[in-house]
Design an enzyme around this catalytic site. Structure first.
Site, PDB file in Angstrom:
ATOM      1  N   ASP A 282       0.859  -1.185   0.000  1.00 37.57           N
ATOM      2  CA  ASP A 282       0.000   0.000   0.000  1.00 37.57           C
ATOM      3  C   ASP A 282       0.897   1.237   0.000  1.00 37.57           C
ATOM      4  O   ASP A 282       2.123   1.148   0.144  1.00 37.57           O
ATOM      5  CB  ASP A 282      -0.973  -0.024   1.183  1.00 37.57           C
ATOM      6  CG  ASP A 282      -2.194   0.873   0.927  1.00 37.57           C
ATOM      7  OD1 ASP A 282      -2.146   1.726   0.018  1.00 37.57           O
ATOM      8  OD2 ASP A 282      -3.206   0.727   1.627  1.00 37.57           O
ATOM      9  N   HIS A 283       0.258   2.372  -0.162  1.00 40.03           N
ATOM     10  CA  HIS A 283       0.927   3.659  -0.341  1.00 40.03           C
ATOM     11  C   HIS A 283       1.977   3.941   0.762  1.00 40.03           C
ATOM     12  O   HIS A 283       1.612   4.130   1.917  1.00 40.03           O
ATOM     13  CB  HIS A 283      -0.160   4.732  -0.291  1.00 40.03           C
ATOM     14  CG  HIS A 283       0.183   5.983  -0.992  1.00 40.03           C
ATOM     15  ND1 HIS A 283       0.946   6.959  -0.409  1.00 40.03           N
ATOM     16  CD2 HIS A 283      -0.136   6.423  -2.223  1.00 40.03           C
ATOM     17  CE1 HIS A 283       1.074   7.963  -1.259  1.00 40.03           C
ATOM     18  NE2 HIS A 283       0.435   7.664  -2.369  1.00 40.03           N
TER      19      HIS A 283
END
Ligand code: BGC
Length: 763
Positions: A282-283
């Site tokens: 994820d980011h």
């Protein structure tokens, strides 16, 4: 709504010897083709494939193209038009090995046409409608040159304080698992390599919905049995349906962040489940391993992530910066990098990009003249799906449907709220194209419309909350206040109500209140809106509440005040028309809650399928020394599976084909469902099973099947469910998945609470 950043763009890789080209392998043979390609790749080129960068409006396009042409980027997300992505693919085609880029986006509930938020889609209990929404989203996204989506989001959410409850399909393992499979198949269509398909990457692996206290990004501490039994099956269902990718969760699991969790990523996902696809962080999650406190620095973070099996790093520079040094120092092995590269190339292969890098980008002359053109939307389909997702919670004295001849006052901050109508994660949806409730009711009433509108209240009077909600909106504030004082707004609404025969109040949350990083401590409608509702009630006019929200709200007081309540969640581009269809009876509501509505925030968790306990509370009996809260009524405000219709349904003659079941046999559970009212309508017949005695405590009931049935007024049908040993299996203390002989209760109902019961014995 997301802050885009330059982080992850600029990375300078040490140069390595350029390898000579070998004889190309035939493209039909995937493994040989990829192996051959990998033999030609330098270390830099390999590491370049592991970089996934976010393209923000502020980013220097020329610099990005240079990086791509140098082989330093594997894919992007957030660039969503053919004209924007074509030059990047051209740059990839100028790179030494011409490895195509892929283009990703969060296509969660629609792309240009926005469908209801996932929680609303789940409320339809209509797999066909849900599948249609996913297929159209894929077609629209693919037509905009996208190759992969970070969806479906199948995190079980049992704590509605969590803002991302809106983005998932509710609290129930069985229902969410069914939808997970449907969505993956819908996104990927005939295959992720089809021109009108996008690859699905299921998220957030794993258990993100169980963050402590519903606080986003928090820790998850959970027993293995609970994981296997309740939280992991939806991810598994998505993978079994063929999801090509997995996005790894931001949270930790039993002390180890998912991004560094070799048990999760390797032992469970790849070995036990046989997942062969792409794992994306994820980011910024690799960098966050330092904040979690499991990595001293970026170097250690990159090492932990690559060792755990994170193939692509989303928006951080750590792989590029650290992997060469780690390899040189012998802290990671070449195969750690190669395994990741192989997954990235295999995913691109599966997206059909090696055969045709322009598969979804197409030719410039075919680009749409206007990406926002009305003709690109699927309005009819969105309206149909949206109306199936609305849940009628109360309808005293048949207040609904409304007569089109009635004089209606429409009030509330969400009556004219095009942005909120789309819900969060609204992809490429445009507020200007979304139909508000005001628009929808006005269309429905046509020339005869006598609709009186008054805003009545702002979303909130709390300046701090307002600022929080507008924090991420750079161009224009998302939540816009009417500057008039609260009492002036209310007075205007009361006047409108007094002039009308009936009042419709659109109240609830703004979409940003149910979003990533939007955890709440309370589940009420904001206080100023509640004041409005009280004032409307005081007029004595029939009061219809149209709720818009991305999580269950504890509407204890409003349930008493309102004559009718329609839960509409955030219903997308065609929301206003769909809601009007239900309000005026042009569509008979059929939605059912995919999540329990609690009476108060203090009751959480309230999921229906909780485990049996030694001192349960028995309704009607004193609560002392039982498991309950003594100052409030025990039980939910509205149970899981609940939802009314404008007609009535009865369930009678429940029957089991036998009182025993062999391990290899089948049992038929049937019930007669009759439409006893005066209108045609749909309802959802739900089958629950309880394992009465087991080697471990078992849930009081679990959804095991359901059927949505359409019945004409007066019509009846026999609904059959087949029960086999598989439906009775569970993970025991040794994590063995097996059914245990003994007594099982079978319950059939139109919600999880009001059921008829029979029993059988598994031999
Ligand atoms: C979210 C993901 C999303 C990603 C890219 C993250 O903040 O947690 O769900 O896919 O951003 O937009």
């Amino acid at each position: 709504m997301k802050k885009l950043c330059l982080l992850g763009l600029f990375v300078s890789l040490a140069s390595h010897t350029v390898l000579a080209a070998t004889t190309p392998a035939p493209i039909e043979n995937k493994d040989a083709f990829i192996s051959n390609l990998m033999k030609q790749m330098t270390l830099d080129e390999k590491i370049g494939q592991l970089r996934l960068i976010s393209i923000g409006p502020e980013m220097p396009r020329e610099m990005i193209r240079k990086e791509i042409a140098a082989g330093n980027i594997g894919g992007t997300f957030n660039s969503i038009t053919r004209s924007e992505n074509r030059p990047m693919q051209d740059a990839a085609m100028r790179s030494r090995l011409k490895i195509p880029m892929f283009f990703a986006y969060d296509v969660i509930h629609g792309h240009r046409t926005i469908f209801p938020i996932p929680l609303a889609l789940a409320s339809s209990w209509d797999m066909d409608a849900i599948g249609r929404s996913g297929r159209i989203a894929a077609q629209e996204a693919a037509a905009d040159s996208l190759d992969i989506t970070f969806a479906p989001m199948v995190d079980i959410s049992r704590d509605p304080r969590w803002g991302r409850t809106s983005e998932g399909f509710g609290e129930d393992t069985y229902l969410v698992s069914r939808i997970a499979g449907v969505m993956v198949k819908a996104f990927q269509g005939t295959g992720a390599n089809a021109a009108d398909s996008i690859m699905a990457s299921v998220k957030h692996f794993a258990l993100y919905g169980a963050v402590e206290g519903g606080r986003d990004y928090n820790v998850v501490d959970m027993s293995p049995v609970k994981m296997y039994q309740d939280y992991l099956p939806p991810y598994r269902a998505a993978i079994d349906a063929g999801a090509g990718g997995v996005m790894v969760a931001l949270n930790s699991i039993n002390g180890v962040p998912a991004t560094a969790n070799t048990w999760l990523m390797n032992d469970l996902l790849r070995k036990e489940w046989g997942f062969k696809g792409l794992a994306v962080s994820d980011h910024g999650a690799i960098f966050e391993l330092i904040k979690h406190g499991v990595a001293r620095d970026g170097r250690e973070a990159a090492k932990l992530a690559i060792k755990a099996g994170i193939d692509m790093s989303m928006n951080d520079t750590l792989y590029g910066k650290e992997l060469p040094g780690l390899l040189k120092a012998g802290e990671i092995e070449q195969k750690d990098i190669d395994n990741a590269v192989r997954e990235v190339l295999a995913a691109k292969y599966d997206m059909g990009l090696f055969k045709d890098p322009y598969l979804r980008i197409g030719k410039a002359e075919d680009d749409p003249a206007d990406t926002y053109a009305e003709s690109r939307l699927h309005r009819a389909e969105a309206r149909d799906v949206a109306r199936r997702s609305l849940v009628l919670l109360k309808n005293q004295g048949d207040t609904l449907p409304l007569k089109k001849t009635a004089k209606i006052a429409l009030v509330g901050p969400l009556a004219k709220a095009p942005i909120d109508m789309m819900g969060s994660w609204a992809a490429a949806g445009r507020p200007a194209q979304s139909v508000t409730l005001f628009d929808g009711m006005t269309h429905a009433l046509g020339a005869q419309s006598t609709l009186i509108y008054a805003r009545g209240a702002n979303i909130t009077d709390d300046k701090k909350i307002l600022d929080y909600l507008n924090f991420l909106n750079f161009d224009a504030p998302e939540v816009v206040d009417d500057p008039r004082p609260a009492n002036v707004l209310i007075d205007e609404a009361v006047k409108a109500a007094k002039d009308a025969d009936v009042v419709v109040a659109a109240v609830g949350e703004s979409r940003g209140m149910s979003h990533e990083s939007s955890s709440r401590t309370d589940l009420n409608i904001p206080g100023n809106q509640r004041e409005l509702i009280r004032a409307l009630k005081a007029t004595g006019k029939p009061l219809v509440l149209v709720l818009m929200n991305g999580r269950p709200l504890s509407i204890l007081e409003e349930k008493e005040q309102a004559d009718a309540i329609l839960e509409t969640w955030f219903s997308g581009t065609e929301g206003g028309n769909a809601i009007a269809d239900v309000l005026f009876g042009d569509y008979n509501p059929s939605g059912k809650l995919p999540i329990t509505v609690p009476r108060s925030v203090g009751q959480i968790p309230t999921y229906y399928n909780h485990l049996s306990i030694g001192r349960p509370f028995t309704p009607g009996k004193p609560g002392n020394y039982t498991s309950q809260y003594f100052e409030d009524t025990t039980g939910p405000l509205f149970p899981f599976g609940y939802g009314l219709s404008y007609t009535q349904f009865s369930l009678t003659d429940m029957a089991l084909s036998s009182t025993t079941l062999n391990k290899t046999g089948k049992l038929d559970a049937s019930v007669v469902v009759k439409n006893t009212g005066k209108r045609d309508g749909e309802t959802v017949v739900q089958l629950y099973i309880q394992d009465v005695t087991g080697s471990m405590i078992r849930p009081v009931k679990e959804l095991k099947n359901f059927q949505k049935v359409l019945l004409k007024a007066g019509e009846q049908k026999v609904v059959h469910f087949t029960i086999t040993e598989d439906d009775l299996k569970f993970y025991n203390a040794q994590l063995k998945y097996a059914a245990e002989p003994g007594k099982f209760n079978v319950e059939i109902g139109l919600d999880s609470q009001d059921v008829t019961q029979q029993s059988f014995e598994l031999l």
